[in-house]
Design a protein around this motif. Structure first.
Motif, PDB file in Angstrom:
ATOM      1  N   ASP A 130     128.916  23.115 -36.901  1.00  0.00           N
ATOM      2  CA  ASP A 130     129.124  22.692 -35.508  1.00  0.00           C
ATOM      3  C   ASP A 130     130.212  23.533 -34.848  1.00  0.00           C
ATOM      4  N   ARG A 181     119.356  21.519 -39.922  1.00  0.00           N
ATOM      5  CA  ARG A 181     120.797  21.341 -39.683  1.00  0.00           C
ATOM      6  C   ARG A 181     121.332  22.428 -38.738  1.00  0.00           C
ATOM      7  N   ARG A 183     119.527  23.979 -36.456  1.00  0.00           N
ATOM      8  CA  ARG A 183     118.989  23.657 -35.124  1.00  0.00           C
ATOM      9  C   ARG A 183     119.848  22.574 -34.466  1.00  0.00           C
ATOM     10  N   GLN A 184     120.207  21.545 -35.249  1.00  0.00           N
ATOM     11  CA  GLN A 184     121.026  20.452 -34.714  1.00  0.00           C
ATOM     12  C   GLN A 184     122.371  20.981 -34.205  1.00  0.00           C
ATOM     13  N   GLU A 187     121.820  22.970 -30.968  1.00  0.00           N
ATOM     14  CA  GLU A 187     121.511  22.133 -29.791  1.00  0.00           C
ATOM     15  C   GLU A 187     122.741  21.326 -29.374  1.00  0.00           C
ATOM     16  N   ARG A 188     123.510  20.859 -30.339  1.00  0.00           N
ATOM     17  CA  ARG A 188     124.762  20.154 -30.007  1.00  0.00           C
ATOM     18  C   ARG A 188     125.705  21.047 -29.208  1.00  0.00           C
TER      19      ARG A 188
END
Ligand SMILES: C[S@@+](CC[C@H](N)C(=O)[O-])C[C@H]1O[C@@H](n2cnc3c(N)ncnc32)[C@H](O)[C@@H]1O
Length: 261
Positions: A130, A181, A183-184, A187-188
Motif C-alpha cells: 500500500d 493483492r 490490484r487492491q 486501486e486503493r
C-alpha cells in the motif's frame, strides 16, 4: 555506500545473472520481455522512472530503444547502481540517464515528477504494497502510466512447503503477494484501468531452458567467472523454482495502471 542496506545483488550476482540473462539484466526475458511490458505505451519524449533498476541494462534500453527523454534508475543497493552508472557512461547515455540510490522507504522524488513509472521484477522486495503504490501514484503526473513486471505468488495464504523451500534457496528478501493483492493496493492508491497479465506459462518454459543451460553449456564458463560452488547453489535454486513454476504457485505477472487526469 550511502546507507547501511546490505547488498543482496553483489558483483558476483551481477556477473552470474549477466551470463544467464544478458549484460546489465538481473531478471529474465531480455529486451523482448521489457518491450512486452511496455506494449502500446509510447515513451518517446517522456520522463521515466525505473524502480529497482538493478545493473541498468533495462534503464539503458528504455532510453536507447524506447527513446525516453530521460530515465531515472532508482535502486536501494550500491553495487548495482555503480555498475549501472559505468554502463551508462560507456554507452554515451550519461546525459539522458541518471541513477539514484537511497534506502528503502519513501521514494526520493518530487510529486508528479514522471510521465511513466516502470519496474521489472523488483517490487517483490518491497513489503508494504500500500505504501509502495501510494508513492508511485504520488510521483506520476495526472494521466501518467505505471507498467511493470513482477514476481508474484498465486495466493495470499501461507506459502506451500515447496514455495518456502524455493524462497529459502534464493536467500533474498522476497515479500511476494498475489496479483489480487497488487490490484487492491493499486486501486486503493487511486489507479484506474488496472490490468494484470499472467506470465507463468512463458517463464515456466524459459526457466527450464535456463536450468538446462546452467547444467550444460554454460557450466564451465560461468563457473570460471563466479566459482563452481556459486553455480551449484543456483542450480539448486533453479530446481526449487521450477517446482513452484510448474505447480503455478510462482506467478510472474505484468501489471499496469493509470493515474486519472
Ligand atoms: C531481480 S532485480 C531486478 C533488477 C532490474 N529491474 C532488472 O530487471 O534487471 C531486483 C532489484 O530490486 C532492487 N530492490 C530491492 N529492494 C528494493 C526497494 N525497496 N526499492 C527499489 N528497489 C529495490 C534490488 O536491489 C535489485 O536491484
Amino acid at each position: 555506500m550511502t546507507d547501511a542496506h546490505e547488498a543482496e545483488y553483489d558483483d558476483t550476482a551481477i556477473r552470474f545473472l549477466a551470463a544467464l540473462w544478458g549484460e546489465g539484466y538481473l531478471s529474465p526475458g531480455g529486451p523482448d520481455e521489457v518491450d512486452r511490458v511496455l506494449e502500446g505505451i509510447d515513451l518517446s519524449g517522456r520522463n521515466v522512472l525505473d524502480i529497482g533498476c538493478g545493473a541498468g541494462g533495462i534503464t539503458l534500453h528504455l532510453a536507447r530503444a524506447h527513446n525516453a527523454a530521460h530515465v531515472t534508475g532508482f535502486d536501494v543497493e550500491e553495487p548495482v547502481v555503480a555498475h549501472a552508472r559505468r554502463a551508462a557512461e560507456t554507452a554515451g547515455l550519461g546525459d539522458r540517464v541518471t541513477f539514484v540510490q537511497s534506502p528503502p522507504g519513501p521514494l526520493p522524488f518530487a510529486d508528479r515528477a514522471f510521465d511513466v513509472v516502470f519496474s521489472k521484477d523488483a517490487l517483490l522486495h518491497v513489503p508494504d504494497k500500500d505504501a509502495l503504490f501510494g508513492e508511485i501514484f504520488r510521483l506520476l503526473k495526472p494521466g501518467g502510466t505505471f507498467a511493470a513486471s513482477n514476481w508474484m505468488i498465486g495466493h495470499d495464504e501461507e506459502p506451500s512447503p515447496d514455495m518456502k523451500a524455493y524462497i529459502e534457496a534464493e536467500g533474498l528478501s522476497f515479500s511476494m503477494a498475489s496479483p489480487a493483492r497488487y490490484r487492491q493496493a493499486m486501486e486503493r492508491a487511486g489507479f484506474v484501468d488496472v490490468v494484470t497479465v499472467d506470465r507463468n506459462g512463458w517463464y515456466r518454459e524459459v526457466a527450464r531452458g535456463e536450468l538446462e543451460r546452467l547444467k550444460g553449456p554454460l557450466y564451465d564458463t560461468v563457473s570460471a567467472a563466479v566459482g563452481s560452488a556459486y553455480v551449484d547453489k543456483n542450480i539448486r535454486t533453479w530446481t526449487a523454482m521450477q517446482k513452484v513454476l510448474d505447480s503455478g504457485e510462482h506467478r510472474p505477472t505484468h501489471l499496469r495502471g493509470r493515474k486519472p487526469v
